[in-house]
Design a protein around this motif. Structure first.
Motif, PDB file in Angstrom:
ATOM      1  N   LEU A  25       0.813  -1.211   0.000  1.00 19.02           N
ATOM      2  CA  LEU A  25       0.000   0.000   0.000  1.00 19.02           C
ATOM      3  C   LEU A  25       0.851   1.268   0.000  1.00 19.02           C
ATOM      4  O   LEU A  25       0.465   2.281  -0.570  1.00 19.02           O
ATOM      5  CB  LEU A  25      -0.956   0.006   1.192  1.00 19.02           C
ATOM      6  CG  LEU A  25      -2.125  -0.963   1.073  1.00 19.02           C
ATOM      7  CD1 LEU A  25      -2.907  -1.035   2.380  1.00 19.02           C
ATOM      8  CD2 LEU A  25      -3.039  -0.579  -0.078  1.00 19.02           C
ATOM      9  N   GLU A  26       2.017   1.210   0.614  1.00 22.23           N
ATOM     10  CA  GLU A  26       2.880   2.384   0.675  1.00 22.23           C
ATOM     11  C   GLU A  26       3.612   2.664  -0.639  1.00 22.23           C
ATOM     12  O   GLU A  26       3.833   3.821  -1.003  1.00 22.23           O
ATOM     13  CB  GLU A  26       3.905   2.220   1.803  1.00 22.23           C
ATOM     14  CG  GLU A  26       4.736   3.455   2.028  1.00 22.23           C
ATOM     15  CD  GLU A  26       5.596   3.384   3.263  1.00 22.23           C
ATOM     16  OE1 GLU A  26       6.356   4.338   3.483  1.00 22.23           O
ATOM     17  OE2 GLU A  26       5.531   2.370   4.014  1.00 22.23           O
ATOM     18  N   PHE A  27       3.970   1.615  -1.392  1.00 28.69           N
ATOM     19  CA  PHE A  27       4.869   1.815  -2.531  1.00 28.69           C
ATOM     20  C   PHE A  27       4.340   1.389  -3.906  1.00 28.69           C
ATOM     21  O   PHE A  27       4.816   1.883  -4.908  1.00 28.69           O
ATOM     22  CB  PHE A  27       6.200   1.093  -2.277  1.00 28.69           C
ATOM     23  CG  PHE A  27       6.993   1.679  -1.146  1.00 28.69           C
ATOM     24  CD1 PHE A  27       7.714   2.849  -1.324  1.00 28.69           C
ATOM     25  CD2 PHE A  27       7.015   1.060   0.090  1.00 28.69           C
ATOM     26  CE1 PHE A  27       8.448   3.399  -0.294  1.00 28.69           C
ATOM     27  CE2 PHE A  27       7.745   1.601   1.131  1.00 28.69           C
ATOM     28  CZ  PHE A  27       8.451   2.776   0.951  1.00 28.69           C
ATOM     29  N   VAL A  28       3.389   0.480  -3.992  1.00 33.30           N
ATOM     30  CA  VAL A  28       2.989  -0.045  -5.308  1.00 33.30           C
ATOM     31  C   VAL A  28       2.271   1.010  -6.156  1.00 33.30           C
ATOM     32  O   VAL A  28       2.301   0.961  -7.377  1.00 33.30           O
ATOM     33  CB  VAL A  28       2.141  -1.329  -5.168  1.00 33.30           C
ATOM     34  CG1 VAL A  28       0.701  -1.023  -4.780  1.00 33.30           C
ATOM     35  CG2 VAL A  28       2.208  -2.165  -6.442  1.00 33.30           C
ATOM     36  N   GLY A  29       1.670   1.996  -5.542  1.00 35.43           N
ATOM     37  CA  GLY A  29       0.956   3.022  -6.281  1.00 35.43           C
ATOM     38  C   GLY A  29       1.815   3.900  -7.157  1.00 35.43           C
ATOM     39  O   GLY A  29       1.328   4.616  -8.018  1.00 35.43           O
ATOM     40  N   PHE A  30       3.145   3.825  -6.971  1.00 37.85           N
ATOM     41  CA  PHE A  30       4.065   4.601  -7.799  1.00 37.85           C
ATOM     42  C   PHE A  30       4.300   3.946  -9.160  1.00 37.85           C
ATOM     43  O   PHE A  30       4.818   4.582 -10.062  1.00 37.85           O
ATOM     44  CB  PHE A  30       5.433   4.752  -7.105  1.00 37.85           C
ATOM     45  CG  PHE A  30       5.420   5.709  -5.946  1.00 37.85           C
ATOM     46  CD1 PHE A  30       5.515   7.076  -6.163  1.00 37.85           C
ATOM     47  CD2 PHE A  30       5.314   5.245  -4.654  1.00 37.85           C
ATOM     48  CE1 PHE A  30       5.511   7.961  -5.107  1.00 37.85           C
ATOM     49  CE2 PHE A  30       5.306   6.124  -3.588  1.00 37.85           C
ATOM     50  CZ  PHE A  30       5.412   7.493  -3.810  1.00 37.85           C
ATOM     51  N   LEU A  31       3.957   2.654  -9.274  1.00 35.90           N
ATOM     52  CA  LEU A  31       4.216   1.946 -10.531  1.00 35.90           C
ATOM     53  C   LEU A  31       3.294   2.440 -11.638  1.00 35.90           C
ATOM     54  O   LEU A  31       2.134   2.744 -11.414  1.00 35.90           O
ATOM     55  CB  LEU A  31       3.998   0.441 -10.333  1.00 35.90           C
ATOM     56  CG  LEU A  31       5.017  -0.251  -9.440  1.00 35.90           C
ATOM     57  CD1 LEU A  31       4.565  -1.653  -9.121  1.00 35.90           C
ATOM     58  CD2 LEU A  31       6.367  -0.277 -10.124  1.00 35.90           C
ATOM     59  N   GLU A  32       3.841   2.486 -12.852  1.00 37.77           N
ATOM     60  CA  GLU A  32       3.030   2.843 -14.027  1.00 37.77           C
ATOM     61  C   GLU A  32       2.488   1.578 -14.644  1.00 37.77           C
ATOM     62  O   GLU A  32       3.064   0.558 -14.616  1.00 37.77           O
ATOM     63  CB  GLU A  32       3.877   3.579 -15.052  1.00 37.77           C
ATOM     64  CG  GLU A  32       4.151   4.997 -14.621  1.00 37.77           C
ATOM     65  CD  GLU A  32       4.759   5.823 -15.734  1.00 37.77           C
ATOM     66  OE1 GLU A  32       4.013   6.658 -16.267  1.00 37.77           O
ATOM     67  OE2 GLU A  32       5.918   5.635 -16.050  1.00 37.77           O
TER      68      GLU A  32
END
Length: 192
Positions: free
Chosen positions: A185-192
């Motif tokens: 939840l903290e980091f995967v949202g940065f992926l395109e």
């Protein structure tokens, strides 16, 4: 900008037009560093998220200042246009991805008690096109920082990337872990 994952994954197709990455542009001023920008409460609230700023701004930063372990703490030249992925957008995307895909794997490439020790390797990984991030792990007497490459939807793909990291970058001590839901939840949202 460069792609955020070394291969095409199913979640890329699941992020429809409702959740594209949204950016704010910050023009650097005298004294701005990647670490200070990432730590700002208006940005990500943590100095450890400087890799996310660097990753989306490699072309702008790569030639502007020398690459060494102090890059995240070195003042950037004034006047650089730095894209900042909007924090609320990251959270929205992470929730959507996490709802649809429950299991993620990541590769721990280095653990240190000083985040500066991770900087040089993080830069080298991102310059090769890998998405990496730094997370914390607390023991009784030490706060460890872990440099990780991720996120991968299957153990098989993760093993392929782990082998590739060993061959291309000599990271033969890297190990695979299943990412915690908090980490996803903290980091995967940065992926395109």
């Amino acid at each position: 900008m460069i792609p955020c994952a070394p291969a095409s994954y199913a979640w890329e197709q699941s992020l429809d037009a409702e959740t594209p990455l949204q950016y704010t542009i910050h023009i650097t001023e005298k004294g701005d560093t990647l670490c200070d920008m990432a730590a700002s409460l208006d940005v990500y609230g943590s100095c450890l998220k400087w890799p996310q700023l660097y990753y989306y701004n490699i072309e702008e930063i790569r030639d502007a200042i020398p690459h060494d372990m102090d890059l995240p703490f070195t003042p950037l030249p004034p006047g650089l246009s730095i894209a900042i992925v909007h924090p609320s957008n990251v959270k929205e995307r992470a929730r959507k991805i996490n709802r649809e895909f429950r299991n993620f794997w990541t590769i721990n490439v280095m653990s240190r008690d000083q985040s500066r020790d991770l900087s040089e390797l993080a830069l080298a990984l991102m310059d090769q096109g890998y998405y990496c991030y730094i997370t914390k792990f607390v023991t009784e007497d030490t706060v460890w920082k872990r440099l990780r490459v991720g996120f991968f939807p299957s153990l098989e793909i993760t093993r392929e990337i782990q082998q590739e990291l060993g061959e291309k970058m000599g990271l033969n001590d890297a190990w695979i872990v299943k990412a915690s839901s908090e980490e996803v939840l903290e980091f995967v949202g940065f992926l395109e």
